[in-house]
Write a protein that holds these residues in place. Sequence first.
Motif, mmCIF file in Angstrom:
data_model
loop_
_atom_site.group_PDB
_atom_site.id
_atom_site.type_symbol
_atom_site.label_atom_id
_atom_site.label_comp_id
_atom_site.label_asym_id
_atom_site.label_seq_id
_atom_site.Cartn_x
_atom_site.Cartn_y
_atom_site.Cartn_z
ATOM 1 N N ASN A 5 0.822 -1.211 0.000
ATOM 2 C CA ASN A 5 0.000 0.000 0.000
ATOM 3 C C ASN A 5 0.855 1.260 0.000
ATOM 4 O OD1 ASN A 5 -2.583 -1.281 0.063
ATOM 5 N ND2 ASN A 5 -2.212 -1.766 2.206
ATOM 6 N N ALA A 62 0.741 5.645 3.599
ATOM 7 C CA ALA A 62 -0.284 6.426 4.292
ATOM 8 C C ALA A 62 -0.281 6.055 5.778
ATOM 9 C CB ALA A 62 -1.650 6.157 3.677
ATOM 10 N N LYS A 63 -0.609 7.000 6.603
ATOM 11 C CA LYS A 63 -0.502 6.816 8.055
ATOM 12 C C LYS A 63 -1.207 5.556 8.553
ATOM 13 C CE LYS A 63 -0.717 9.417 12.368
ATOM 14 N NZ LYS A 63 -1.051 10.724 12.989
ATOM 15 N N GLY A 64 -2.405 5.291 8.068
ATOM 16 C CA GLY A 64 -3.160 4.135 8.539
ATOM 17 C C GLY A 64 -2.675 2.796 8.017
ATOM 18 N N GLU A 65 -1.734 2.803 7.054
ATOM 19 C CA GLU A 65 -1.263 1.563 6.431
ATOM 20 C C GLU A 65 0.136 1.158 6.884
ATOM 21 O OE1 GLU A 65 -3.241 -0.150 4.647
ATOM 22 O OE2 GLU A 65 -4.824 1.306 4.232
ATOM 23 N N ARG A 66 0.739 1.918 7.741
ATOM 24 C CA ARG A 66 2.129 1.679 8.127
ATOM 25 C C ARG A 66 2.284 0.479 9.058
ATOM 26 N NH1 ARG A 66 3.069 8.069 9.501
ATOM 27 N NH2 ARG A 66 2.797 8.807 7.350
ATOM 28 N N LYS A 67 3.440 -0.168 8.962
ATOM 29 C CA LYS A 67 3.748 -1.314 9.809
ATOM 30 C C LYS A 67 4.999 -1.034 10.640
ATOM 31 C CE LYS A 67 1.942 -4.666 6.448
ATOM 32 N NZ LYS A 67 2.283 -5.852 5.602
ATOM 33 N N ASP A 127 7.902 6.793 11.562
ATOM 34 C CA ASP A 127 7.132 7.839 12.220
ATOM 35 C C ASP A 127 7.311 7.753 13.729
ATOM 36 O OD1 ASP A 127 5.463 5.778 13.104
ATOM 37 O OD2 ASP A 127 3.859 6.226 11.678
ATOM 38 N N GLU A 171 5.571 6.548 15.935
ATOM 39 C CA GLU A 171 5.119 5.276 16.519
ATOM 40 C C GLU A 171 6.043 4.120 16.158
ATOM 41 O OE1 GLU A 171 1.090 4.663 15.318
ATOM 42 O OE2 GLU A 171 0.339 6.420 16.400
ATOM 43 N N LYS A 206 6.794 3.165 13.066
ATOM 44 C CA LYS A 206 6.306 2.478 11.868
ATOM 45 C C LYS A 206 6.940 3.064 10.610
ATOM 46 C CE LYS A 206 1.850 1.329 13.980
ATOM 47 N NZ LYS A 206 0.374 1.480 13.890
ATOM 48 N N GLU A 252 3.090 15.929 11.020
ATOM 49 C CA GLU A 252 1.990 15.057 11.443
ATOM 50 C C GLU A 252 1.629 15.300 12.910
ATOM 51 O OE1 GLU A 252 2.257 11.077 8.608
ATOM 52 O OE2 GLU A 252 2.729 10.930 10.735
#
Length: 202
Positions: free
Chosen positions: A42, A54-59, A173, A175, A177, A201
Amino acid sequence: MQPAPRRRTRGALLSAAAVAVSALTLSACSGGGTSGGGGDTNFVTNTGGISTVAKGERKPVNTIAGETLEGEKLDVADLKGKIVVLNVWGSWCGPCRAEAPHFAKVSEETEAKGVAFVGINTRDPNKGPALAFEEDYGVRYPSLYDPTGKLIVTGFPKGNLNPQAIPSTIVLDREGKVAARSLMALDETKLRKMIDPLIAEK
């Protein structure tokens, strides 16, 4: 009585070939690359050769920890809360030398904004040339010593943006990720394009 030994030999050769291909991929000192992770990454690759998530797709990354070139213990997990720039480099790598002054400059300019730089030095059989590299280019941030490339292989989840060339740069980031990756040498402008959106962010 000979078929079994032949099968074992063939298996050993295939295993050795797989290791050799993996090592070749990681030791390829190049100024760029085009391959990504798996099909579920993604990520979006910009025209500048920088891939972002994208922020919601990071691992999150796996464990990236060990001893620095200076002999100190370092665990990237302890830097959670900061934006972390991971740069895979070797003292023998021309593109690494080209980008080093830019990394040294940006690391100092962004430290107060909550950005931490960590190098991953690889394929240097001893620390001497790597330490000289840091001194020559004014690199003051720590680098994990990873002569065999183990951290590069195990530190990043499959199907994600992982380092596939030397130099490679991965930005995490706050977090911890993976948010961005580059498989080429970066100048100050391109490096900031990876970092600045993460600083902004909330």
